[in-house]
Structure formats: structure tokens, C-alpha cells
Scaffold this motif. Structure first.
Motif, short mmCIF file in Angstrom:
data_model
loop_
_atom_site.label_atom_id
_atom_site.label_comp_id
_atom_site.label_asym_id
_atom_site.label_seq_id
_atom_site.Cartn_x
_atom_site.Cartn_y
_atom_site.Cartn_z
N GLY A 13 0.82 -1.20 0.00
CA GLY A 13 0.00 0.00 0.00
C GLY A 13 0.85 1.25 0.00
O GLY A 13 2.04 1.20 0.28
N GLU A 14 0.22 2.33 -0.36
CA GLU A 14 0.89 3.63 -0.36
C GLU A 14 0.20 4.52 0.65
O GLU A 14 -0.92 4.23 1.09
N GLY A 15 0.86 5.59 1.04
CA GLY A 15 0.24 6.58 1.92
C GLY A 15 -0.16 6.00 3.25
O GLY A 15 0.61 5.32 3.91
N LEU A 16 -1.42 6.25 3.63
CA LEU A 16 -1.89 5.81 4.95
C LEU A 16 -1.86 4.30 5.08
O LEU A 16 -1.51 3.76 6.11
N ALA A 17 -2.23 3.61 3.99
CA ALA A 17 -2.23 2.15 4.01
C ALA A 17 -0.80 1.65 4.25
O ALA A 17 -0.59 0.68 4.98
N GLY A 18 0.16 2.34 3.63
CA GLY A 18 1.56 1.96 3.80
C GLY A 18 2.00 2.12 5.25
O GLY A 18 2.70 1.28 5.80
N GLY B 50 7.29 25.90 12.75
CA GLY B 50 7.15 25.82 14.21
C GLY B 50 6.22 24.71 14.66
O GLY B 50 6.62 23.77 15.33
N LEU B 51 4.95 24.81 14.23
CA LEU B 51 3.97 23.82 14.66
C LEU B 51 4.23 22.45 14.05
O LEU B 51 4.08 21.42 14.69
N THR B 52 4.63 22.44 12.78
CA THR B 52 4.85 21.16 12.13
C THR B 52 5.98 20.39 12.80
O THR B 52 5.85 19.20 13.10
N TYR B 53 7.08 21.09 13.08
CA TYR B 53 8.18 20.43 13.78
C TYR B 53 7.70 19.91 15.12
O TYR B 53 7.95 18.78 15.51
N GLY B 54 7.02 20.80 15.85
CA GLY B 54 6.61 20.47 17.21
C GLY B 54 5.63 19.31 17.25
O GLY B 54 5.84 18.33 17.96
N GLY C 72 7.71 5.43 16.40
CA GLY C 72 7.52 6.86 16.63
C GLY C 72 7.99 7.70 15.46
O GLY C 72 7.22 8.39 14.82
N ALA C 73 9.30 7.60 15.18
CA ALA C 73 9.91 8.54 14.24
C ALA C 73 9.58 8.23 12.79
O ALA C 73 9.68 9.10 11.94
N GLN C 74 9.20 6.98 12.48
CA GLN C 74 8.86 6.70 11.08
C GLN C 74 7.34 6.66 10.90
O GLN C 74 6.76 7.48 10.22
N VAL C 75 6.72 5.68 11.55
CA VAL C 75 5.31 5.45 11.29
C VAL C 75 4.43 6.61 11.74
O VAL C 75 3.66 7.17 10.95
N LEU C 76 4.57 7.01 12.99
CA LEU C 76 3.69 8.06 13.51
C LEU C 76 4.00 9.42 12.90
O LEU C 76 3.09 10.19 12.58
N VAL C 77 5.30 9.72 12.73
CA VAL C 77 5.66 10.99 12.10
C VAL C 77 5.07 11.06 10.70
O VAL C 77 4.49 12.07 10.30
N ASP C 78 5.18 9.95 9.99
CA ASP C 78 4.64 9.88 8.64
C ASP C 78 3.15 10.18 8.65
O ASP C 78 2.64 10.97 7.86
N LEU C 79 2.48 9.53 9.60
CA LEU C 79 1.04 9.69 9.72
C LEU C 79 0.66 11.15 9.97
O LEU C 79 -0.23 11.69 9.31
N LEU C 80 1.34 11.78 10.91
CA LEU C 80 0.98 13.14 11.28
C LEU C 80 1.47 14.15 10.24
O LEU C 80 0.74 15.05 9.85
N GLU C 81 2.72 13.98 9.80
CA GLU C 81 3.27 15.01 8.94
C GLU C 81 2.67 14.97 7.55
O GLU C 81 2.17 15.96 7.05
N ASN C 82 2.71 13.78 6.94
CA ASN C 82 2.17 13.70 5.59
C ASN C 82 0.67 13.58 5.59
O ASN C 82 -0.02 14.11 4.72
N GLY C 83 0.14 12.87 6.59
CA GLY C 83 -1.31 12.71 6.66
C GLY C 83 -1.99 13.99 7.10
O GLY C 83 -2.69 14.64 6.32
N LEU C 84 -1.74 14.36 8.35
CA LEU C 84 -2.49 15.49 8.92
C LEU C 84 -2.03 16.83 8.37
O LEU C 84 -2.81 17.58 7.79
#
Lengths: 655, 77
Positions: free
Chosen positions: A246-251, A358-362, A314-326
Motif C-alpha cells: 500500500g501507499e500513503g496511509l495504508a503503507g 514551528g507547529l509542524t516540527y513540534g 515513533g519517528a517513522q510510522v507516527l511521524v509519517d502519519l501526522l506530517e504527511n497525513g495530517l
């Protein structure tokens, strides 16, 4: 009416909670005041006073939680806090909280407290563990012997608290004078059955089965690691074909499932179940972890599980989810549409935009990393593992003029260097406190920074990772070694109580993690935004260019880094994790070569502590020492970076 | 016949139990706070990397420099 008014005029009754370290004073305090204070399974969690008010049965009380003390003639800074409060506060009642499992030791402190001529109430806490170990205490008989009310409690469940409340107005003075004679202690302590005696065969079999399951899990985990390294087929890689692509969220989801199945479940699940099910397993595990032969492999597995959790989950899966997703998927495009190009747009969404940076990093980079680290860390704190590592590391710390006890502030520094600087109070001598403070400021990365570093290094080669962490550890060791010899003063001998291995209570972990995340959002996030705004203003006023040019010779000349790294270092002073997040971003955008990543990460880790820590160092060590430490650390960090870069160049090391 | 002889704490082997006899004044105050006072029974748990003894239900880690200042009585047959 008149009654109510007079009542309001009456000052609240002051109740001071006192007791040996790690007996659950904070848990009792939290239950009495409904205020959450950090609770962990190691001595020295509380190093300062906590006050809380509560209205109980129509009366006002002020409760004071204190750091644990061994005895009233105290040695370390945190213990002195408690002795002082007993002298200065003139409490209406001293509530001695004690570990029911250690009655003799408890009564020793009781006898000392009796001399203070203040009403005393004794709460024998951890009744659950007493029951588990077959220790029965005749509280009534004890109460008759020493002349004060004695209650048995389990702070984490609330058992026995109605009795504490009933006795809060007690005026009874303790009649205990000196050591209690052992005969009557025996009388009170009837039916003591040690867990290793009288256990049946099934118990032993069960323990062995659990142990086998845990060892098997650890082996699978190690194979996953080593296998991935050497290109061997592993559970992890065999899942490749089995999981839908899968790509994106599915990935992201797929990645999460793969991590969970291959890395976390084999080790964590049997381990957690074993901890929960069997006290004897806990005792046995407690012994394994503090032996050299078994302790080091367990440490390696523990570190790699934490690494998987923070670096991958944390640093791969969740960051991906929040940064690219949200952020990338919804928020930023949405705001782009709302805000027309111009000054406002640049301010919010530009190169140094309060939201886009600022917010994105945080929120998108640092928060998921810290949160997953906090979970792992809270778990370690509550399990009782950390004091055992102090035993393992005592010999190393001895060379650095410290003792194994210093391991606690050091490892807590991985949570937050600022808090850990305060925890150096548990160390007994001035010299030790100073050495620990310097080492913390120099080379212990805080959770967020460490998480981001883990996030960066998972993307580069194992050799590069080793070079970064190896250099930092080596520097800590070398600086400690030198400090031990040049600073005046003594190190103290290592004596440390080791709490039992306990199965962490998930509610406490959740609450602690929640509290820490809230703290992060409250303390760190505004600084992220503030830092970005400062950068934005400096950029607009064309000052940023000058500043970068001023440090150019160091950054590009000595360290051979791109000049943009200068801004990242500046951010690092505001919040080290913010700086690390900047590096994370640069590394992903391909702005840094592997060698540059290694050098910049090393310098960033060794570089000056954040502003918050700077103020804490002033508070604990005075302004002069704080300035000296900061000056030393900055110069040292750059020097090490330069030497490292030079060495990599000369040796022709391919990272 | 059972007699008691005083030996240094550091001479106990893991698993051996002994009664605490006395300790030097330098470490006395610190150890009292941990519930280690003369007459109490202790058990040696581990000798390396640090000494670990159990007294009541508490496990206490001690460095060699401290442990060697404690004298215990080992029952000998």
C-alpha cells in the motif's frame, strides 16, 4: 452560620508525609489530595516538596509530600529537604508512610520521628505485596506497643484510606524509644512466609515456562536484528510478501503492523504476561538483569526494543502519519487556500513560518517521537529495572568520580535533561552533583532529541550510528575521567536500595505519559513557535544572513557543514529537540551527506543545553558555574566535531 | 557444636546467611538508615559487579569499600 464562619478562619491542618525512599509516599499523597504527582519504581522520584490541599469531612488539610529519607540525620540534598521541612513547618501531624515488608527498618525511622514531639500516624503501605509474600502484620498489636494509630494500606488501589482519614486528627504521640526489641517485632510479624520457601512444583514449572517463553522471544528479536543486518531471512522480511502492499496511509498501517508482529510482540507479550502472572518470575528476572553475564544481553535487547519503538514506530510510522497525513494532507493545503500570498502567508507558512515550521516540527515530528519515548520510558521507570542498571554500571561510574547512583539522573536525562539536573540532588557529595550536572549538559540527549536522532540514524548506515553514539559516549567517559581528577572533593560510596521488579500498572503509565505530553505541549511548543518567529524576524530584517556569516568559519570551515546548519544550532539552544528536528528535516531533504549528518548530530548532541536547562543549572549550581559549564560545553562540542570530521577525512572512512 | 565466628561481609558466598555483628563508624550511620543494624539477619545475594545483600525484604547494593567495613557472624559447625 457562625459555625461555618469560624471554620473558615481555622488554618488548614498541616500533614507532612515522611518515609523511607520508594515506599509510596507520592502514591498516598496523590490519593489524599487527588493531585497527580509522578510516581515511579525507584528511590528518588520525588526530590522536592509537593503541597496539596484537600477538604476531607468538612475540614481543610494541607498535605506535604517529601523526598524519601533513610534516617533523620541525612546526607544527600533531597533528604535534607525533608529534615528541614520537619523543623520549619511545625506540622500538626506526621504521616509516616512505610513499606510493610520492611517493618524493622520502618520502626527505626518511627523511633526517630517520635523524638520530634509531634502527633504521628503510621501507614504500612504495600499491603498487596505483603499479602503476596505471605507477610502478616498485627497492626493492632503494633499500635498498642508504640502508642499511635497504625493502618495498613495499598496506595495504588486505595485500600485502607478510610482508616487514614479517620485518624487524621489523631493527637497520639509515639512512645517508641530507640531500636524496637526483636522479640516483639517477631510477635507482630507473624506468619511470615518467604516466597521461595514452600512453593510447590507447579509454581516452579510455571516460572520455568515463562522464562523459556521470554528467552525465546528475545532470541527471535535478536535474530530479526542480526538477520536484517547480514541479509538473512527473518520473521520481519518474511512478512514482506504476506502483508498487503500500500501507499500513503495504508503503507503506514502496514509498516505499523509489521513492526508490531516482528519486533514488539515476540519480546514484549510473553514478558508482560510473565510479569503479571508470577511473582517468582519477577524475583528471578530481577536477579538476571543485575548480573553481568545475563544483564548485558538483556540491556541490549531492552535498548533495541526501545529503539524500535521510538526510532521506527515513533519517528517513522507516527511521524509519517501526522506530517504527511495530517499536516501535509489537510492542514497546510487548507491554510494555503485561505491565506493569500504576502507577509501573513510568509509569517505563517513561509520558509520560517510559525505553522509550516514551528507547529509542524513540534506536533508532527517531535510530539510522536517524545510520546512513544515517554511510554517506553515510563514502563522502564515503573518496572524497577533502572536501579538494577545502576548496579551494573557502578564500576564505570567509579572511574568518573561518581557511583552507580549517578546512573539514575543520567538515564532520567534521556527523559528531560532539565528535570534530571534537579534529580542530581540524590547524589551525596557536592563533587558528584557537579560532575553529573556537567555530563548531563554535555552529552545526554533528551527524549525528544534522542528520538529525532534515532529517526535520522535509522535512515543511515549502522556504522554511522555507531560512530555518533560511540563518539558521544566516549566523550562523556573522557570528560568524566578528567573531571574526577581535577575537581576538588570526594566521591561517595555506593549504597543503593533495589526495589522489587514489578509489573507496571498501565493506568499509571498512561497518566504519566499524558502528563509529560501535556507538559511538552505547554512548555516546548510555545518555544518552538517563538523560536520560529524570532528566526522569521531576523530573516526579514536581514540579520540572519549576518549571523550565519559570523559563524560561517566554524560551521562551514571547521565542521564542513552547509551554512543553513547554523540556524539549526541556534534553534537547538532554545530547545535541543527543535534543533534536532531541523536536522531531521535537512537530512530527509538530502541537504546533508552521511558524513555531515554524523558530524552535525554529534555536535548537536554535545552542544549547549537548552535554555530551560541553563536556568535549572543556575538554580542548582549558581550563575558562575552555569556560565562556566555552558562555555566549556560549546567549545568542547565544536572541537570534538572538528576532530571527528578531520578523522573521518584522514582515515577515509566510508560511512 | 555450633559456634559463631566474625568474618567480613565480603567473605560470604551467594546464598549464605549471617547475622550482622558490627560495622565501622564511617559507614554506620548510612547503613542504619537501610535497616542494617547489629543483630539483624542478612543474606548475600550477589557479589559481582557489586555486593547485593537482602535484609528483611529489601535488597541493598553495596560497593566493596562499604561491604568490607561490615562484620558478620557466620554460624560454623
Amino acid at each position: 452560620m457562625i459555625y461555618l464562619q469560624t471554620e473558615r478562619l481555622v488554618a488548614p491542618k498541616k500533614v507532612v508525609l515522611v518515609g523511607n525512599p520508594n515506599v509510596g509516599k507520592s502514591a498516598v499523597f496523590a490519593r489524599l489530595t487527588s493531585r497527580y504527582v509522578t510516581i515511579s519504581n525507584y528511590p528518588g522520584t520525588t526530590v522536592d516538596l509537593f503541597r496539596g490541599r484537600a477538604r476531607i469531612q468538612g475540614r481543610d488539610y494541607e498535605f506535604i509530600d517529601t523526598p524519601g529519607i533513610q534516617a533523620l540525620h541525612s546526607q544527600s540534598e533531597d533528604e535534607r529537604v525533608t529534615s528541614n521541612v520537619l523543623k520549619s513547618e511545625k506540622p500538626d501531624l506526621i504521616l509516616q508512610v512505610a513499606d510493610g515488608k520492611n517493618l524493622r527498618r520502618t520502626l527505626l525511622l518511627t523511633a526517630q520521628l517520635a523524638r520530634l514531639k509531634c502527633p504521628l500516624l503510621l501507614a504500612l503501605n504495600m499491603k498487596d505485596e505483603c499479602d503476596e509474600r505471605g507477610i502478616q502484620i498485627d497492626a493492632d498489636a503494633l499500635s498498642r506497643r508504640i502508642g499511635i494509630p497504625v493502618v495498613q494500606t495499598t496506595a495504588i488501589t486505595g485500600e485502607g484510606f478510610s482508616e487514614i482519614i479517620n485518624h487524621l486528627d489523631s493527637q497520639a504521640f509515639c512512645s517508641l524509644n530507640g531500636h524496637p526489641p526483636s522479640e516483639w517485632v517477631e510477635e507482630i510479624l507473624h506468619a511470615v512466609r518467604r516466597t521461595d520457601e514452600g512453593e510447590d512444583r507447579w509454581d516452579r514449572t510455571k516460572t520455568n515456562l515463562w522464562s523459556a517463553a521470554v528467552v525465546l522471544g528475545a532470541l527471535i528479536h535478536i535474530q530479526n536484528y542480526v538477520g536484517a543486518w547480514w541479509g538473512m531471512p527473518t520473521l520481519y522480511s518474511s512478512l514482506e510478501g504476506w502483508l498487503p502492499s500500500g501507499e500513503g496511509l495504508a503503507g503506514t498501517a502496514r509498516e505499523a503492523v509489521r513492526l508490531l508482529i516482528a519486533f514488539l510482540l515476540p519480546v514484549l507479550l510473553p514478558f508482560l504476561l510473565a510479569l503479571k502472572a508470577n511473582t517468582r518470575f519477577n524475583d528471578r528476572f530481577g536477579i538476571w538483569v543485575r548480573r553481568f553475564s545475563t544483564g548485558i544481553p538483556i540491556l541490549a535487547v531492552t535498548l533495541s526494543v526501545v529503539y524500535q519503538m521510538v526510532g521506527n514506530l515513533g519517528a517513522q510510522v507516527l511521524v509519517d502519519l501526522l506530517e504527511n497525513g495530517l499536516f501535509g494532507g489537510y492542514l497546510t493545503p487548507m491554510l494555503r487556500g485561505l491565506v493569500p500570498t504576502g507577509l501573513v502567508h510568509d509569517f505563517l507558512l513561509g520558509e520560517y513560518g510559525a505553522i509550516s515550521v514551528g507547529l509542524t516540527y513540534g506536533i508532527a515530528i517531535v510530539l510522536p517521537v517524545v510520546a512513544s519515548f515517554f511510554i517506553a520510558f515510563s514502563f522502564l521507570e515503573d518496572s524497577g529495572y533502572l536501579p538494577r542498571l545502576a548496579v551494573l554500571s557502578d564500576r564505570v561510574f567509579r572511574l568518573m568520580g561518581l557511583n552507580g547512583k549517578a546512573f539514575l539522573p543520567m538515564i532520567l536525562g534521556l527523559g528531560c535533561v532539565t528535570m534530571a539536573t534537579m534529580t542530581t540532588r540524590i547524589l551525596n557529595s557536592k563533587k558528584e552533583r557537579l560532575v553529573a550536572t556537567i555530563l548531563l549538559a554535555l552529552g545526554v540527549p533528551c527524549s525528544a532529541q534522542l528520538g529525532v536522532i534515532l529517526g535520522i540514524v535509522t535512515g543511515i548506515s549502522p556504522l554511522a550510528t555507531t560512530v555518533v553514539f560511540g563518539t558521544v559516549l566516549l566523550q562523556l567517559f573522557v570528560v568524566g575521567l578528567v573531571l574526577a581528577r581535577i575537581l576538588p572533593g570526594q566521591r561517595s560510596d555506593f549504597v543503593l536500595e533495589i526495589p522489587p521488579i514489578r509489573c507496571p500498572d498501565w493506568k499509571n503509565i498512561a497518566r504519566k505519559t499524558g502528563l509529560r505530553v501535556k507538559w511538552f505541549l505547554k512548555e516546548a511548543l510555545p518555544l518552538f513557535v517563538l523560536g520560529t518567529i524570532i528566526l522569521f524576524l531576523l530573516d526579514r530584517l536581514s540579520l540572519l544572513g549576518y549571523m550565519i556569516a559570523a559563524v560561517q568559519p566554524v560551521v562551514t570551515g571547521l565542521l564542513e557543514l552547509p551554512s543553513k546548519t547554523a540556524t539549526v544550532f541556534f534553534l537547538g539552544f532554545l530547545r535541543r529537540d527543535y534543533g534536532a528536528a531541523g536536522l531531521f528535516d535537512m537530512a530527509r531533504s538530502g541537504l546533508l551527506t552521511t558524513q555531515q549528518i554524523v558530524v552535525s548530530l554529534t555536535v548537536m548532541t554535545l552542544f549547549v543545553p537548552c535554555i530551560a536547562n541553563f536556568f535549572m543549572v543556575i538554580r542548582e549550581q549558581g550563575l558562575r558555574n552555569a556560565l562556566l559549564i555552558t562555555a566549556f560545553v560549546s567549545i568542547y562540542a565544536v572541537s570534538v566535531g572538528t576532530v571527528l570530521n578531520f578523522l573521518i577525512n584522514t582515515l577515509g572512512l566510508v560511512l | 557444636m555450633t559456634t559463631e565466628s566474625g568474618v567480613k561481609l565480603t567473605e560470604l558466598r551467594p546464598g549464605e546467611k549471617a547475622k550482622l555483628l558490627f560495622m565501622t563508624p564511617e559507614v554506620e550511620l548510612r547503613l542504619f538508615g537501610f535497616g542494617l543494624f547489629p543483630g539483624i539477619e542478612i543474606e548475600m545475594i550477589q557479589r559481582f559487579p557489586s555486593y547485593i545483600i537482602r535484609c528483611e525484604q529489601t535488597e541493598i547494593a553495596l560497593e566493596t569499600s562499604v561491604a568490607s567495613q561490615v562484620t558478620v557472624s557466620k554460624p560454623t559447625i
